[in-house]
Design a protein around this motif. Structure first.
Motif, PDB file in Angstrom:
ATOM      1  N   PHE A  43       0.817  -1.211   0.000  1.00 36.60           N
ATOM      2  CA  PHE A  43       0.000   0.000   0.000  1.00 36.60           C
ATOM      3  C   PHE A  43       0.852   1.263   0.000  1.00 36.60           C
ATOM      4  CE2 PHE A  43      -3.640  -2.708   0.774  1.00 36.60           C
ATOM      5  CZ  PHE A  43      -4.636  -2.036   0.068  1.00 36.60           C
ATOM      6  N   ILE A  44       2.066   1.192   0.513  1.00 33.14           N
ATOM      7  CA  ILE A  44       2.988   2.327   0.387  1.00 33.14           C
ATOM      8  C   ILE A  44       3.267   2.546  -1.101  1.00 33.14           C
ATOM      9  CG2 ILE A  44       5.359   3.129   0.778  1.00 33.14           C
ATOM     10  CD1 ILE A  44       5.212   1.691   3.525  1.00 33.14           C
ATOM     11  N   ALA A  98      -5.228  -1.908   9.607  1.00 30.78           N
ATOM     12  CA  ALA A  98      -4.252  -0.951  10.135  1.00 30.78           C
ATOM     13  C   ALA A  98      -3.026  -0.870   9.227  1.00 30.78           C
ATOM     14  CB  ALA A  98      -3.839  -1.349  11.549  1.00 30.78           C
ATOM     15  N   GLY A  99      -2.545  -2.008   8.761  1.00 28.82           N
ATOM     16  CA  GLY A  99      -1.394  -2.012   7.862  1.00 28.82           C
ATOM     17  C   GLY A  99      -1.688  -1.317   6.553  1.00 28.82           C
ATOM     18  N   ALA A 100      -2.821  -1.622   5.954  1.00 28.09           N
ATOM     19  CA  ALA A 100      -3.194  -1.004   4.679  1.00 28.09           C
ATOM     20  C   ALA A 100      -3.396   0.501   4.841  1.00 28.09           C
ATOM     21  CB  ALA A 100      -4.460  -1.656   4.129  1.00 28.09           C
ATOM     22  N   THR A 101      -4.054   0.908   5.921  1.00 25.82           N
ATOM     23  CA  THR A 101      -4.310   2.330   6.162  1.00 25.82           C
ATOM     24  C   THR A 101      -3.012   3.091   6.396  1.00 25.82           C
ATOM     25  OG1 THR A 101      -6.469   1.792   7.106  1.00 25.82           O
ATOM     26  CG2 THR A 101      -5.559   3.959   7.633  1.00 25.82           C
ATOM     27  N   GLY A 102      -2.163   2.541   7.245  1.00 29.68           N
ATOM     28  CA  GLY A 102      -0.873   3.186   7.496  1.00 29.68           C
ATOM     29  C   GLY A 102      -0.022   3.237   6.243  1.00 29.68           C
ATOM     30  N   GLY A 103      -0.010   2.156   5.484  1.00 23.10           N
ATOM     31  CA  GLY A 103       0.786   2.093   4.267  1.00 23.10           C
ATOM     32  C   GLY A 103       0.334   3.080   3.216  1.00 23.10           C
ATOM     33  N   VAL A 104      -0.961   3.160   2.966  1.00 19.48           N
ATOM     34  CA  VAL A 104      -1.447   4.079   1.937  1.00 19.48           C
ATOM     35  C   VAL A 104      -1.243   5.528   2.375  1.00 19.48           C
ATOM     36  CG1 VAL A 104      -3.910   4.354   2.516  1.00 19.48           C
ATOM     37  CG2 VAL A 104      -3.197   4.264   0.128  1.00 19.48           C
ATOM     38  N   THR A 105      -1.327   5.792   3.676  1.00 15.92           N
ATOM     39  CA  THR A 105      -1.081   7.153   4.170  1.00 15.92           C
ATOM     40  C   THR A 105       0.369   7.562   3.919  1.00 15.92           C
ATOM     41  OG1 THR A 105      -2.795   6.914   5.866  1.00 15.92           O
ATOM     42  CG2 THR A 105      -1.144   8.639   6.219  1.00 15.92           C
ATOM     43  N   VAL A 106       1.301   6.702   4.298  1.00 15.97           N
ATOM     44  CA  VAL A 106       2.721   6.988   4.066  1.00 15.97           C
ATOM     45  C   VAL A 106       2.990   7.114   2.568  1.00 15.97           C
ATOM     46  CG1 VAL A 106       5.064   6.013   4.239  1.00 15.97           C
ATOM     47  CG2 VAL A 106       3.522   5.957   6.218  1.00 15.97           C
ATOM     48  N   GLY A 107       2.433   6.193   1.777  1.00 20.20           N
ATOM     49  CA  GLY A 107       2.635   6.229   0.337  1.00 20.20           C
ATOM     50  C   GLY A 107       2.101   7.502  -0.304  1.00 20.20           C
ATOM     51  N   CYS A 108       0.921   7.930   0.111  1.00 23.49           N
ATOM     52  CA  CYS A 108       0.345   9.161  -0.444  1.00 23.49           C
ATOM     53  C   CYS A 108       1.192  10.379  -0.095  1.00 23.49           C
ATOM     54  CB  CYS A 108      -1.087   9.355   0.038  1.00 23.49           C
ATOM     55  SG  CYS A 108      -2.277   8.284  -0.799  1.00 23.49           S
ATOM     56  N   LEU A 109       1.707  10.407   1.129  1.00 21.17           N
ATOM     57  CA  LEU A 109       2.586  11.515   1.509  1.00 21.17           C
ATOM     58  C   LEU A 109       3.866  11.502   0.679  1.00 21.17           C
ATOM     59  CD1 LEU A 109       2.073  11.465   5.379  1.00 21.17           C
ATOM     60  CD2 LEU A 109       1.181  13.155   3.742  1.00 21.17           C
ATOM     61  N   LEU A 110       4.457  10.326   0.489  1.00 28.34           N
ATOM     62  CA  LEU A 110       5.652  10.214  -0.357  1.00 28.34           C
ATOM     63  C   LEU A 110       5.329  10.559  -1.809  1.00 28.34           C
ATOM     64  CD1 LEU A 110       7.204   6.895   1.033  1.00 28.34           C
ATOM     65  CD2 LEU A 110       8.052   9.237   1.391  1.00 28.34           C
ATOM     66  N   GLY A 111       4.132  10.226  -2.244  1.00 27.11           N
ATOM     67  CA  GLY A 111       3.714  10.478  -3.619  1.00 27.11           C
ATOM     68  C   GLY A 111       3.478  11.942  -3.941  1.00 27.11           C
ATOM     69  N   MET A 112       3.623  12.799  -2.959  1.00 31.87           N
ATOM     70  CA  MET A 112       3.491  14.236  -3.187  1.00 31.87           C
ATOM     71  C   MET A 112       4.797  14.850  -3.701  1.00 31.87           C
ATOM     72  SD  MET A 112       1.099  15.164   0.067  1.00 31.87           S
ATOM     73  CE  MET A 112       1.000  16.903  -0.267  1.00 31.87           C
ATOM     74  N   PHE A 113       5.817  14.005  -3.959  1.00 29.59           N
ATOM     75  CA  PHE A 113       7.109  14.507  -4.399  1.00 29.59           C
ATOM     76  C   PHE A 113       7.042  15.394  -5.649  1.00 29.59           C
ATOM     77  CE2 PHE A 113       7.013  10.619  -6.919  1.00 29.59           C
ATOM     78  CZ  PHE A 113       7.595  11.015  -8.115  1.00 29.59           C
ATOM     79  N   PRO A 114       6.088  15.191  -6.575  1.00 28.54           N
ATOM     80  CA  PRO A 114       6.054  16.120  -7.728  1.00 28.54           C
ATOM     81  C   PRO A 114       5.866  17.573  -7.308  1.00 28.54           C
ATOM     82  CG  PRO A 114       4.764  14.169  -8.227  1.00 28.54           C
ATOM     83  CD  PRO A 114       5.114  14.102  -6.761  1.00 28.54           C
ATOM     84  N   LEU A 115       5.222  17.791  -6.178  1.00 25.69           N
ATOM     85  CA  LEU A 115       5.027  19.166  -5.707  1.00 25.69           C
ATOM     86  C   LEU A 115       6.360  19.788  -5.311  1.00 25.69           C
ATOM     87  CD1 LEU A 115       1.811  18.656  -3.544  1.00 25.69           C
ATOM     88  CD2 LEU A 115       1.975  19.566  -5.878  1.00 25.69           C
ATOM     89  N   LEU A 116       7.255  18.989  -4.763  1.00 18.74           N
ATOM     90  CA  LEU A 116       8.585  19.479  -4.382  1.00 18.74           C
ATOM     91  C   LEU A 116       9.440  19.789  -5.603  1.00 18.74           C
ATOM     92  CD1 LEU A 116       9.459  17.015  -1.466  1.00 18.74           C
ATOM     93  CD2 LEU A 116       8.743  19.411  -1.281  1.00 18.74           C
ATOM     94  N   LEU A 117       9.156  19.078  -6.690  1.00 17.26           N
ATOM     95  CA  LEU A 117       9.929  19.268  -7.927  1.00 17.26           C
ATOM     96  C   LEU A 117       9.331  20.353  -8.814  1.00 17.26           C
ATOM     97  CD1 LEU A 117      10.551  15.506  -8.781  1.00 17.26           C
ATOM     98  CD2 LEU A 117      12.078  17.076  -7.583  1.00 17.26           C
ATOM     99  N   GLY A 118       8.201  20.904  -8.367  1.00 16.16           N
ATOM    100  CA  GLY A 118       7.562  21.967  -9.135  1.00 16.16           C
ATOM    101  C   GLY A 118       6.813  21.487 -10.366  1.00 16.16           C
ATOM    102  N   TRP A 119       6.406  20.210 -10.389  1.00 14.98           N
ATOM    103  CA  TRP A 119       5.669  19.671 -11.540  1.00 14.98           C
ATOM    104  C   TRP A 119       4.242  20.083 -11.486  1.00 14.98           C
ATOM    105  CZ3 TRP A 119       7.712  13.950 -11.658  1.00 14.98           C
ATOM    106  CH2 TRP A 119       9.070  13.968 -11.998  1.00 14.98           C
TER     107      TRP A 119
END
Length: 142
Positions: free
Chosen positions: A38-39, A121-142
């Motif tokens: 889920f991450i 709990a594992g799926a919820t925690g994993g998708v939360t962490v993954g979604c936060l990591l998946g915001m990286f395009p915002l840091l790159l200005g995409w």
């Protein structure tokens, strides 16, 4: 009788093994086996949604008069389709890394509320962490 417990669908789904017989290590393994894929899903989902939503807004938003939220909705649709397409690859990769559900769980243990909650709990925690990591395009200005 056990049959009556199955028909009534008691708290543990009619299973005769109590949640207390499932060890903390087993529950941790169940949660982790759900979290890791889920991450990957959350990371891909959010990264694609942000990138596709931005592209849709830039390319079609002005010409078709789409609102930012409409473009985000289309971006989300694209990311969900990509996520479904990648889900088996992500799960296979996680298994190759060794993140599998414990093999020593009995069928009765798998039916307990504790194991079901560990999965959620594992799926919820994993998708939360993954979604936060998946915001990286915002840091790159995409």
């Amino acid at each position: 009788s056990g049959r009556e417990g199955e028909e009534r669908g008691g708290e543990d789904g009619g299973a005769s093994t109590s949640a207390s017989s499932t060890t903390t290590e087993q529950l941790r393994g169940v949660a982790l086996s759900q979290a890791v894929p889920f991450i990957g899903f959350g990371l891909c989902d959010n990264a694609v949604m942000i990138t596709a939503g931005e592209s849709i807004e830039t390319a079609l938003g002005v010409g078709l008069g789409l609102s930012t939220m409409a473009a985000a909705g289309f971006g989300n649709t694209v990311s969900d389709v990509v996520g479904i397409g990648l889900s088996s690859k992500i799960e296979t990769f996680a298994e190759r890394l060794g993140f599998q559900a414990p093999q020593n769980l009995t069928q009765a243990q798998r039916m307990t509320a504790a194991v079901r909650w560990a999965k959620v709990a594992g799926a919820t925690g994993g998708v939360t962490v993954g979604c936060l990591l998946g915001m990286f395009p915002l840091l790159l200005g995409w």
